[in-house]
Design a protein around this motif. Structure first.
Motif, mmCIF file in Angstrom:
data_model
loop_
_atom_site.group_PDB
_atom_site.id
_atom_site.type_symbol
_atom_site.label_atom_id
_atom_site.label_comp_id
_atom_site.label_asym_id
_atom_site.label_seq_id
_atom_site.Cartn_x
_atom_site.Cartn_y
_atom_site.Cartn_z
ATOM 1 N N MET A 1 -17.900 -44.400 -9.271
ATOM 2 C CA MET A 1 -16.530 -44.191 -8.788
ATOM 3 C C MET A 1 -16.147 -42.734 -8.978
ATOM 4 N N ILE A 2 -15.600 -42.152 -7.947
ATOM 5 C CA ILE A 2 -15.157 -40.762 -7.969
ATOM 6 C C ILE A 2 -13.792 -40.698 -8.645
ATOM 7 N N HIS A 3 -13.612 -39.717 -9.534
ATOM 8 C CA HIS A 3 -12.302 -39.549 -10.171
ATOM 9 C C HIS A 3 -11.618 -38.313 -9.598
ATOM 10 N N ILE A 4 -10.428 -38.514 -9.102
ATOM 11 C CA ILE A 4 -9.613 -37.415 -8.575
ATOM 12 C C ILE A 4 -8.407 -37.289 -9.488
ATOM 13 N N LYS A 5 -8.200 -36.082 -10.056
ATOM 14 C CA LYS A 5 -7.067 -35.926 -10.964
ATOM 15 C C LYS A 5 -5.746 -36.007 -10.192
ATOM 16 N N ASP A 6 -4.711 -36.466 -10.861
ATOM 17 C CA ASP A 6 -3.402 -36.650 -10.228
ATOM 18 C C ASP A 6 -2.839 -35.356 -9.669
ATOM 19 N N GLU A 7 -3.079 -34.246 -10.345
ATOM 20 C CA GLU A 7 -2.504 -32.972 -9.909
ATOM 21 C C GLU A 7 -3.525 -32.105 -9.170
ATOM 22 N N ILE A 8 -4.342 -32.721 -8.333
ATOM 23 C CA ILE A 8 -5.329 -31.982 -7.543
ATOM 24 C C ILE A 8 -4.601 -30.963 -6.662
ATOM 25 N N GLY A 9 -5.136 -29.745 -6.575
ATOM 26 C CA GLY A 9 -4.515 -28.683 -5.787
ATOM 27 C C GLY A 9 -4.849 -28.805 -4.313
ATOM 28 N N VAL A 10 -3.808 -28.881 -3.487
ATOM 29 C CA VAL A 10 -3.990 -28.996 -2.042
ATOM 30 C C VAL A 10 -3.032 -28.046 -1.316
ATOM 31 N N LEU A 11 -3.475 -27.585 -0.163
ATOM 32 C CA LEU A 11 -2.661 -26.697 0.658
ATOM 33 C C LEU A 11 -2.403 -27.381 1.987
ATOM 34 N N GLY A 12 -1.143 -27.396 2.419
ATOM 35 C CA GLY A 12 -0.782 -27.986 3.708
ATOM 36 C C GLY A 12 -0.241 -26.912 4.632
ATOM 37 N N ILE A 13 -0.719 -26.878 5.874
ATOM 38 C CA ILE A 13 -0.306 -25.839 6.819
ATOM 39 C C ILE A 13 0.203 -26.459 8.120
ATOM 40 N N ASP A 14 1.380 -25.995 8.529
ATOM 41 C CA ASP A 14 1.995 -26.421 9.783
ATOM 42 C C ASP A 14 2.637 -25.195 10.420
ATOM 43 N N ASP A 15 3.038 -25.327 11.669
ATOM 44 C CA ASP A 15 3.729 -24.211 12.307
ATOM 45 C C ASP A 15 5.211 -24.510 12.435
ATOM 46 N N GLY A 16 5.985 -23.456 12.602
ATOM 47 C CA GLY A 16 7.412 -23.592 12.802
ATOM 48 C C GLY A 16 7.724 -23.779 14.276
ATOM 49 N N PRO A 17 8.991 -23.975 14.584
ATOM 50 C CA PRO A 17 9.392 -24.166 15.983
ATOM 51 C C PRO A 17 9.274 -22.870 16.780
ATOM 52 N N PHE A 18 9.128 -23.009 18.094
ATOM 53 C CA PHE A 18 9.060 -21.838 18.973
ATOM 54 C C PHE A 18 9.523 -22.247 20.360
ATOM 55 N N SER A 19 9.832 -21.248 21.176
ATOM 56 C CA SER A 19 10.273 -21.521 22.541
ATOM 57 C C SER A 19 9.302 -20.859 23.515
ATOM 58 N N LYS A 20 9.549 -21.070 24.808
ATOM 59 C CA LYS A 20 8.701 -20.447 25.834
ATOM 60 C C LYS A 20 8.718 -18.928 25.707
ATOM 61 N N GLU A 21 9.853 -18.389 25.287
ATOM 62 C CA GLU A 21 10.014 -16.940 25.187
ATOM 63 C C GLU A 21 9.377 -16.354 23.927
ATOM 64 N N SER A 22 9.070 -17.195 22.956
ATOM 65 C CA SER A 22 8.510 -16.708 21.685
ATOM 66 C C SER A 22 7.192 -15.987 21.910
ATOM 67 N N LYS A 23 7.027 -14.885 21.213
ATOM 68 C CA LYS A 23 5.746 -14.165 21.234
ATOM 69 C C LYS A 23 4.948 -14.517 19.981
#
Length: 183
Positions: free
Chosen positions: A1-23
């Motif tokens: 059985m694999i043990h994963i600690k409760d406070e495992i470090g993870v990074l989450g990446i998403d983008d913000g909103p943008f419009s047609k005019e956004s560069k």
């Protein structure tokens, strides 16, 4: 059985909103320990419909928490329109497993048609798409991943989500991005 600690470090990446005019579009990264401790927030600008999301994600990873990140979670593989993240390259440059999380199964034929219609460099973009692993269903989400085994990934997802179907780091990155709608 694999043990994963409760406070495992993870990074989450998403983008913000943008419009047609956004560069440019804002890329938001949150570093979490487990599912309860937000320990870092990162921002980078990417070109809307550009080809720099891979490089900018690597820059975020190489920040303050690099040595503590065990998994990089991405909200899908496209950011700022059709700025496609190459999960193989991110893994190659960081040696940290990369997981794209999606609510729905992508329609690759439709995406490829759009790329051919709107982009001169559609061949390189389609090449990245075709190199990606097939999405796999897990609970109510789909996953594309490199650098990690499925069983280990499932355990990490269970440890890093709170009340959502996605890891907390991704949920919070998304919430921060939504906040920019009101500026």
């Amino acid at each position: 059985m694999i043990h994963i600690k409760d406070e495992i470090g993870v990074l989450g990446i998403d983008d913000g909103p943008f419009s047609k005019e956004s560069k440019e579009v804002l890329l938001i990264g949150t570093y979490y320990r487990g599912n309860r401790i937000l320990d870092g927030v990162y921002f980078k600008r990417i070109e809307k419909d550009g080809m720099d999301s891979t490089e900018k994600i690597v820059e975020i990873v190489k920040g303050k928490h690099e040595k503590k990140i065990n998994v990089i979670f991405l909200d899908g593989i496209t950011f700022g329109g059709f700025n496609i993240a190459d999960i193989h390259k991110i893994y190659e440059k960081t040696n940290i497993p990369v997981v794209a999380v999606m609510n729905n199964l992508p329609d690759y034929e439709k995406i490829e048609r759009a790329l051919m219609k709107y982009f001169k460099d559609y061949e390189s973009r389609i090449s990245i798409l075709r190199s990606l692993p097939k999405p796999e269903k897990f609970d109510d989400i789909y996953l594309q991943y490199v650098g990690i085994e499925r069983k280990t990934l499932e355990l990490i997802i269970k440890k890093t989500r709170l009340k959502s179907k996605v890891p907390e780091c991704l949920r919070v990155s998304h919430l921060i991005g939504r906040g920019f709608l009101y500026l």
